[in-house]
Write a protein that holds these residues in place. Structure first.
Motif, PDB file in Angstrom:
ATOM      1  N   PRO A  68       0.827  -1.208   0.000  1.00 10.94           N
ATOM      2  CA  PRO A  68       0.000   0.000   0.000  1.00 10.94           C
ATOM      3  C   PRO A  68       0.868   1.268   0.000  1.00 10.94           C
ATOM      4  O   PRO A  68       2.038   1.232   0.401  1.00 10.94           O
ATOM      5  N   ASP A  69       0.291   2.355  -0.430  1.00 13.27           N
ATOM      6  CA  ASP A  69       1.014   3.628  -0.452  1.00 13.27           C
ATOM      7  C   ASP A  69       1.505   4.028   0.929  1.00 13.27           C
ATOM      8  O   ASP A  69       2.505   4.730   1.051  1.00 13.27           O
ATOM      9  N   HIS A  70       0.792   3.603   1.960  1.00 19.82           N
ATOM     10  CA  HIS A  70       1.157   3.988   3.318  1.00 19.82           C
ATOM     11  C   HIS A  70       0.925   2.822   4.265  1.00 19.82           C
ATOM     12  O   HIS A  70      -0.067   2.118   4.158  1.00 19.82           O
ATOM     13  N   LEU A  71       1.858   2.631   5.176  1.00 19.50           N
ATOM     14  CA  LEU A  71       1.706   1.694   6.285  1.00 19.50           C
ATOM     15  C   LEU A  71       2.147   2.398   7.552  1.00 19.50           C
ATOM     16  O   LEU A  71       2.953   3.340   7.504  1.00 19.50           O
ATOM     17  N   VAL A  72       1.669   1.934   8.685  1.00 15.77           N
ATOM     18  CA  VAL A  72       2.033   2.562   9.954  1.00 15.77           C
ATOM     19  C   VAL A  72       3.551   2.565  10.153  1.00 15.77           C
ATOM     20  O   VAL A  72       4.081   3.458  10.803  1.00 15.77           O
ATOM     21  N   CYS A  73       4.252   1.610   9.565  1.00 12.17           N
ATOM     22  CA  CYS A  73       5.714   1.589   9.722  1.00 12.17           C
ATOM     23  C   CYS A  73       6.375   2.783   9.035  1.00 12.17           C
ATOM     24  O   CYS A  73       7.565   3.035   9.258  1.00 12.17           O
ATOM     25  N   ASP A  74       5.619   3.552   8.268  1.00 14.44           N
ATOM     26  CA  ASP A  74       6.128   4.791   7.673  1.00 14.44           C
ATOM     27  C   ASP A  74       6.019   5.975   8.640  1.00 14.44           C
ATOM     28  O   ASP A  74       6.473   7.069   8.329  1.00 14.44           O
ATOM     29  N   ASN A  75       5.403   5.763   9.809  1.00 15.98           N
ATOM     30  CA  ASN A  75       5.092   6.849  10.742  1.00 15.98           C
ATOM     31  C   ASN A  75       6.180   7.070  11.790  1.00 15.98           C
ATOM     32  O   ASN A  75       5.890   7.214  12.973  1.00 15.98           O
ATOM     33  N   GLY A  76       7.414   7.101  11.356  1.00 18.14           N
ATOM     34  CA  GLY A  76       8.490   7.419  12.286  1.00 18.14           C
ATOM     35  C   GLY A  76       9.371   6.228  12.589  1.00 18.14           C
ATOM     36  O   GLY A  76       9.165   5.127  12.080  1.00 18.14           O
ATOM     37  N   PRO A  77      10.364   6.473  13.442  1.00 21.71           N
ATOM     38  CA  PRO A  77      11.343   5.421  13.729  1.00 21.71           C
ATOM     39  C   PRO A  77      10.730   4.233  14.461  1.00 21.71           C
ATOM     40  O   PRO A  77       9.794   4.381  15.248  1.00 21.71           O
ATOM     41  N   ALA A  78      11.292   3.065  14.174  1.00 21.90           N
ATOM     42  CA  ALA A  78      10.825   1.829  14.812  1.00 21.90           C
ATOM     43  C   ALA A  78      11.364   1.722  16.226  1.00 21.90           C
ATOM     44  O   ALA A  78      12.503   2.111  16.498  1.00 21.90           O
ATOM     45  N   PRO A  79      10.577   1.177  17.127  1.00 20.11           N
ATOM     46  CA  PRO A  79      11.070   0.911  18.476  1.00 20.11           C
ATOM     47  C   PRO A  79      12.141  -0.182  18.446  1.00 20.11           C
ATOM     48  O   PRO A  79      12.133  -1.040  17.567  1.00 20.11           O
ATOM     49  N   ASP A  80      13.026  -0.143  19.422  1.00 22.23           N
ATOM     50  CA  ASP A  80      14.004  -1.218  19.553  1.00 22.23           C
ATOM     51  C   ASP A  80      13.467  -2.267  20.527  1.00 22.23           C
ATOM     52  O   ASP A  80      12.389  -2.103  21.104  1.00 22.23           O
ATOM     53  N   GLU A  81      14.206  -3.336  20.718  1.00 19.38           N
ATOM     54  CA  GLU A  81      13.731  -4.414  21.584  1.00 19.38           C
ATOM     55  C   GLU A  81      13.634  -3.982  23.049  1.00 19.38           C
ATOM     56  O   GLU A  81      12.823  -4.515  23.795  1.00 19.38           O
ATOM     57  N   ALA A  82      14.449  -3.016  23.461  1.00 16.12           N
ATOM     58  CA  ALA A  82      14.332  -2.506  24.836  1.00 16.12           C
ATOM     59  C   ALA A  82      12.961  -1.866  25.048  1.00 16.12           C
ATOM     60  O   ALA A  82      12.370  -1.988  26.128  1.00 16.12           O
ATOM     61  N   PHE A  83      12.460  -1.184  24.037  1.00 14.10           N
ATOM     62  CA  PHE A  83      11.127  -0.579  24.082  1.00 14.10           C
ATOM     63  C   PHE A  83      10.079  -1.661  24.351  1.00 14.10           C
ATOM     64  O   PHE A  83       9.258  -1.540  25.265  1.00 14.10           O
ATOM     65  N   TYR A  84      10.097  -2.720  23.547  1.00 13.79           N
ATOM     66  CA  TYR A  84       9.105  -3.793  23.708  1.00 13.79           C
ATOM     67  C   TYR A  84       9.231  -4.457  25.080  1.00 13.79           C
ATOM     68  O   TYR A  84       8.227  -4.780  25.707  1.00 13.79           O
ATOM     69  N   ALA A  85      10.449  -4.644  25.539  1.00 14.64           N
ATOM     70  CA  ALA A  85      10.676  -5.291  26.836  1.00 14.64           C
ATOM     71  C   ALA A  85      10.141  -4.443  27.987  1.00 14.64           C
ATOM     72  O   ALA A  85       9.774  -4.971  29.034  1.00 14.64           O
ATOM     73  N   ALA A  86      10.076  -3.129  27.790  1.00 17.38           N
ATOM     74  CA  ALA A  86       9.648  -2.217  28.857  1.00 17.38           C
ATOM     75  C   ALA A  86       8.152  -1.902  28.836  1.00 17.38           C
ATOM     76  O   ALA A  86       7.660  -1.261  29.763  1.00 17.38           O
ATOM     77  N   VAL A  87       7.435  -2.343  27.832  1.00 17.59           N
ATOM     78  CA  VAL A  87       6.025  -1.959  27.693  1.00 17.59           C
ATOM     79  C   VAL A  87       5.203  -2.297  28.937  1.00 17.59           C
ATOM     80  O   VAL A  87       4.381  -1.491  29.376  1.00 17.59           O
ATOM     81  N   SER A  88       5.426  -3.444  29.528  1.00 17.18           N
ATOM     82  CA  SER A  88       4.638  -3.799  30.711  1.00 17.18           C
ATOM     83  C   SER A  88       4.973  -2.906  31.908  1.00 17.18           C
ATOM     84  O   SER A  88       4.199  -2.828  32.859  1.00 17.18           O
ATOM     85  N   GLN A  89       6.095  -2.226  31.837  1.00 15.33           N
ATOM     86  CA  GLN A  89       6.525  -1.310  32.903  1.00 15.33           C
ATOM     87  C   GLN A  89       6.376   0.151  32.466  1.00 15.33           C
ATOM     88  O   GLN A  89       7.130   1.020  32.906  1.00 15.33           O
ATOM     89  N   TRP A  90       5.391   0.425  31.632  1.00 11.36           N
ATOM     90  CA  TRP A  90       5.220   1.743  31.039  1.00 11.36           C
ATOM     91  C   TRP A  90       5.089   2.865  32.071  1.00 11.36           C
ATOM     92  O   TRP A  90       5.475   3.998  31.798  1.00 11.36           O
ATOM     93  N   ARG A  91       4.577   2.573  33.237  1.00  9.30           N
ATOM     94  CA  ARG A  91       4.386   3.616  34.252  1.00  9.30           C
ATOM     95  C   ARG A  91       5.713   4.153  34.781  1.00  9.30           C
ATOM     96  O   ARG A  91       5.808   5.321  35.142  1.00  9.30           O
TER      97      ARG A  91
END
Length: 186
Positions: free
Chosen positions: A84-107
């Protein structure tokens, strides 16, 4: 464990089999809804992925927890042969694995911006306490300070897709054998 009968020759792709053999129109509509979220979201990729990842954790969907939009979303459309002309992955830099690992600790994690934190909080509360978040004026004041109405509607529909379709995959056991999109597309 898969909760519907899947012929042995389709064991590697129970979702695909179910889409052809059961509830074809419903499953086609679910597929279109899922793809619309990845194709039309205006949220930043990090906001999108923070909320999506939190829902994957809450739902328990194995495939959803392994999914990375920047890596895997293009594969969702590979069968059509056209990106498609646009995908959400076009909306800025991708998170790294540290980001995903921290999601449950978002607070408490310092890895998240205020907008990312609100997106994750919204997803978590939408999934776990929809009656409470609907009436939480403090939350809505904070959300409106950071997000436009259009972005809030986008986030709400994205979260609804992830909750519903991720739970279907998990409850029916489809996530117990499905490969991540990147591997399945090879």
């Amino acid at each position: 464990m898969i909760r519907i009968d899947i012929p042995n020759e389709h064991a590697a792709n129970p979702y695909g089999y179910a889409a052809q053999a059961h509830g074809r129109q419903l499953m086609a509509s679910a597929d279109a809804f899922s793809k619309a979220v990845y194709q039309h979201s205006i949220l930043s990729l990090r906001e999108f992925e923070g909320a999506r990842s939190r829902i994957a954790q809450i739902n328990g969907c194995i495939v959803c927890q392994q999914f990375r939009a920047a890596r895997d979303a293009p594969s969702m459309f590979a069968a059509t042969g056209v990106r498609p002309d646009h995908l959400v992955c076009d909306n800025g830099p991708a998170p790294d694995e540290a980001f995903y690992a921290a999601v449950s600790q978002w607070r408490i994690s310092p890895l998240f911006s205020p907008r990312e934190r609100i997106a994750i909080e919204f997803a978590e509360r939408f999934a776990e306490e929809p009656k409470m978040i609907a009436d939480d004026e403090d939350f809505w004041e904070r959300a409106h300070a950071l997000f436009s109405d259009t972005e809030i509607v986008d986030l709400a529909h994205s979260v609804a897709a992830w909750i519903g379709l991720g739970r279907v995959a998990h409850v029916l056991g489809f996530d117990s054998v499905c490969l991540p999109f990147a591997e399945a597309a090879q």
